[in-house]
Write a protein that holds these residues in place. Structure first.
Motif, PDB file in Angstrom:
ATOM      1  N   VAL A 172      -3.120  13.965   5.597  1.00  0.00           N
ATOM      2  CA  VAL A 172      -2.182  13.237   4.740  1.00  0.00           C
ATOM      3  C   VAL A 172      -1.569  12.047   5.474  1.00  0.00           C
ATOM      4  N   ARG A 173      -1.258  11.010   4.684  1.00  0.00           N
ATOM      5  CA  ARG A 173      -0.615   9.819   5.240  1.00  0.00           C
ATOM      6  C   ARG A 173       0.398   9.295   4.230  1.00  0.00           C
ATOM      7  N   ILE A 174       1.575   8.969   4.704  1.00  0.00           N
ATOM      8  CA  ILE A 174       2.565   8.269   3.883  1.00  0.00           C
ATOM      9  C   ILE A 174       2.466   6.809   4.291  1.00  0.00           C
ATOM     10  N   SER A 175       2.054   6.001   3.350  1.00  0.00           N
ATOM     11  CA  SER A 175       1.730   4.604   3.637  1.00  0.00           C
ATOM     12  C   SER A 175       2.934   3.690   3.462  1.00  0.00           C
ATOM     13  N   ASN A 176       2.878   2.577   4.168  1.00  0.00           N
ATOM     14  CA  ASN A 176       3.855   1.512   3.943  1.00  0.00           C
ATOM     15  C   ASN A 176       3.178   0.277   3.350  1.00  0.00           C
ATOM     16  N   HIS A 177       1.942   0.466   2.865  1.00  0.00           N
ATOM     17  CA  HIS A 177       1.207  -0.648   2.263  1.00  0.00           C
ATOM     18  C   HIS A 177       1.618  -0.794   0.802  1.00  0.00           C
ATOM     19  N   PHE A 178       1.968  -2.012   0.420  1.00  0.00           N
ATOM     20  CA  PHE A 178       2.489  -2.326  -0.910  1.00  0.00           C
ATOM     21  C   PHE A 178       1.616  -1.765  -2.033  1.00  0.00           C
ATOM     22  N   SER A 179       0.313  -1.993  -1.962  1.00  0.00           N
ATOM     23  CA  SER A 179      -0.591  -1.567  -3.037  1.00  0.00           C
ATOM     24  C   SER A 179      -0.632  -0.052  -3.181  1.00  0.00           C
ATOM     25  N   ILE A 180      -0.667   0.650  -2.071  1.00  0.00           N
ATOM     26  CA  ILE A 180      -0.702   2.120  -2.110  1.00  0.00           C
ATOM     27  C   ILE A 180       0.608   2.659  -2.673  1.00  0.00           C
ATOM     28  N   ILE A 181       1.714   2.086  -2.239  1.00  0.00           N
ATOM     29  CA  ILE A 181       3.021   2.519  -2.740  1.00  0.00           C
ATOM     30  C   ILE A 181       3.087   2.335  -4.254  1.00  0.00           C
ATOM     31  N   LYS A 182       2.678   1.173  -4.738  1.00  0.00           N
ATOM     32  CA  LYS A 182       2.695   0.904  -6.183  1.00  0.00           C
ATOM     33  C   LYS A 182       1.824   1.905  -6.942  1.00  0.00           C
ATOM     34  N   LEU A 183       0.588   2.072  -6.479  1.00  0.00           N
ATOM     35  CA  LEU A 183      -0.339   2.988  -7.153  1.00  0.00           C
ATOM     36  C   LEU A 183       0.227   4.411  -7.220  1.00  0.00           C
ATOM     37  N   CYS A 184       0.674   4.915  -6.081  1.00  0.00           N
ATOM     38  CA  CYS A 184       1.160   6.296  -6.029  1.00  0.00           C
ATOM     39  C   CYS A 184       2.444   6.477  -6.831  1.00  0.00           C
ATOM     40  N   ASN A 185       3.321   5.501  -6.787  1.00  0.00           N
ATOM     41  CA  ASN A 185       4.572   5.619  -7.550  1.00  0.00           C
ATOM     42  C   ASN A 185       4.317   5.610  -9.054  1.00  0.00           C
ATOM     43  N   ILE A 186       3.436   4.740  -9.505  1.00  0.00           N
ATOM     44  CA  ILE A 186       3.167   4.678 -10.943  1.00  0.00           C
ATOM     45  C   ILE A 186       2.320   5.872 -11.381  1.00  0.00           C
ATOM     46  N   PHE A 187       1.335   6.265 -10.578  1.00  0.00           N
ATOM     47  CA  PHE A 187       0.496   7.418 -10.906  1.00  0.00           C
ATOM     48  C   PHE A 187       1.294   8.722 -10.790  1.00  0.00           C
ATOM     49  N   GLY A 188       2.304   8.708  -9.917  1.00  0.00           N
ATOM     50  CA  GLY A 188       3.195   9.861  -9.786  1.00  0.00           C
ATOM     51  C   GLY A 188       2.723  10.932  -8.826  1.00  0.00           C
ATOM     52  N   LYS A 189       1.729  10.626  -8.037  1.00  0.00           N
ATOM     53  CA  LYS A 189       1.231  11.589  -7.054  1.00  0.00           C
ATOM     54  C   LYS A 189       0.336  10.878  -6.052  1.00  0.00           C
ATOM     55  N   PRO A 190      -0.114  11.611  -5.034  1.00  0.00           N
ATOM     56  CA  PRO A 190      -0.973  10.978  -4.036  1.00  0.00           C
ATOM     57  C   PRO A 190      -2.357  10.677  -4.593  1.00  0.00           C
ATOM     58  N   LEU A 191      -3.094   9.906  -3.838  1.00  0.00           N
ATOM     59  CA  LEU A 191      -4.489   9.600  -4.145  1.00  0.00           C
ATOM     60  C   LEU A 191      -5.356  10.063  -2.991  1.00  0.00           C
ATOM     61  N   ILE A 192      -6.585  10.354  -3.292  1.00  0.00           N
ATOM     62  CA  ILE A 192      -7.554  10.497  -2.211  1.00  0.00           C
ATOM     63  C   ILE A 192      -7.737   9.109  -1.625  1.00  0.00           C
ATOM     64  N   SER A 193      -7.885   9.044  -0.314  1.00  0.00           N
ATOM     65  CA  SER A 193      -8.119   7.772   0.353  1.00  0.00           C
ATOM     66  C   SER A 193      -9.300   7.920   1.291  1.00  0.00           C
ATOM     67  N   THR A 194     -10.364   7.226   0.973  1.00  0.00           N
ATOM     68  CA  THR A 194     -11.543   7.192   1.825  1.00  0.00           C
ATOM     69  C   THR A 194     -12.061   5.760   1.827  1.00  0.00           C
ATOM     70  N   SER A 195     -12.687   5.368   2.887  1.00  0.00           N
ATOM     71  CA  SER A 195     -13.122   3.976   2.995  1.00  0.00           C
ATOM     72  C   SER A 195     -14.100   3.617   1.874  1.00  0.00           C
ATOM     73  N   ALA A 196     -13.981   2.396   1.402  1.00  0.00           N
ATOM     74  CA  ALA A 196     -14.861   1.893   0.347  1.00  0.00           C
ATOM     75  C   ALA A 196     -16.185   1.496   0.991  1.00  0.00           C
ATOM     76  N   ASN A 197     -17.080   2.459   1.049  1.00  0.00           N
ATOM     77  CA  ASN A 197     -18.414   2.246   1.602  1.00  0.00           C
ATOM     78  C   ASN A 197     -19.269   3.452   1.229  1.00  0.00           C
ATOM     79  N   PHE A 198     -20.531   3.344   1.526  1.00  0.00           N
ATOM     80  CA  PHE A 198     -21.408   4.497   1.427  1.00  0.00           C
ATOM     81  C   PHE A 198     -21.388   5.162   2.788  1.00  0.00           C
ATOM     82  N   SER A 199     -21.552   6.465   2.838  1.00  0.00           N
ATOM     83  CA  SER A 199     -21.485   7.188   4.108  1.00  0.00           C
ATOM     84  C   SER A 199     -22.336   6.505   5.171  1.00  0.00           C
TER      85      SER A 199
END
Length: 190
Positions: free
Chosen positions: A116-143
């Motif tokens: 788990v990570r509590i982010s200070n990144h603006f976009s993550i904060i906005k997404l999680c606050n509006i969605f109302g819960k955490p998100l899975i976070s994995t790099s945008a790539n193929f393995s």
């Protein structure tokens, strides 16, 4: 114009999250892929998209501790361990914490911990606050491929119509450090 463009992409991403779909969004160091961590369907779609093994588990990213609390077994975390976590949060540090026994396998993989990570990144904060819960976070790539660092990279890899939150990645050059709070070991550092 730019503000409306961001707002429209934010609304679209939230709708996709509620529809159990995968989105891309900027993080501290690269673009990430995310979805509703409580949806087996959404996580299955993410695993297929990334060609990733369920055994690895995932990182949850949130805007505050309250959002991730239900995924953690707090009885196995000392006061001193919590002090360490909150000294480094919010920020680009992921902790491996004892997982709540009710956390589904698709989040923990073969482990008895939850990342788990509590982010200070603006976009993550906005997404999680509006969605109302955490998100899975994995790099945008193929393995085993390089992560996407630009919007263009995301659209090239995942398609022009892939749901993407418009925004800028943070100033970190590398993925988040991962620290196992139980034994203090640094799992991933850069």
């Amino acid at each position: 114009m730019s503000k409306n463009f961001h707002l429209n992409s934010l609304i679209s991403c939230i709708q996709h999250l509620y529809s159990k779909k995968v989105i891309a969004y900027p993080t501290e160091s690269m673009f990430g892929l995310g979805c509703d961590p409580d949806s087996k369907k959404a996580v299955r779609n993410l695993l297929i998209l990334k060609k990733r093994s369920i055994e690895k588990g995932f990182i949850l990213v949130s805007s505050n501790y309250k959002q991730i609390k239900k995924y953690i077994d707090e009885t196995k975390i000392s006061i001193n361990q919590k002090k360490i976590m909150f000294k480094l949060w919010p920020g680009p540090v992921t902790f491996l914490l004892p997982s709540n026994p009710l956390v589904p396998y698709w989040l923990t993989g073969r482990f008895n911990t939850i990342a788990v990570r509590i982010s200070n990144h603006f976009s993550i904060i906005k997404l999680c606050n509006i969605f109302g819960k955490p998100l899975i976070s994995t790099s945008a790539n193929f393995s085993n491929m390089p992560p996407c660092r630009t919007k263009r990279d995301v659209l090239k890899n995942f398609g022009e119509k892939f749901p993407l939150l418009n925004g800028k990645i943070g100033n970190e050059k590398n993925p988040s450090k991962i620290i196992n709070i139980i034994d203090g070991k640094l799992i991933r550092y850069v």
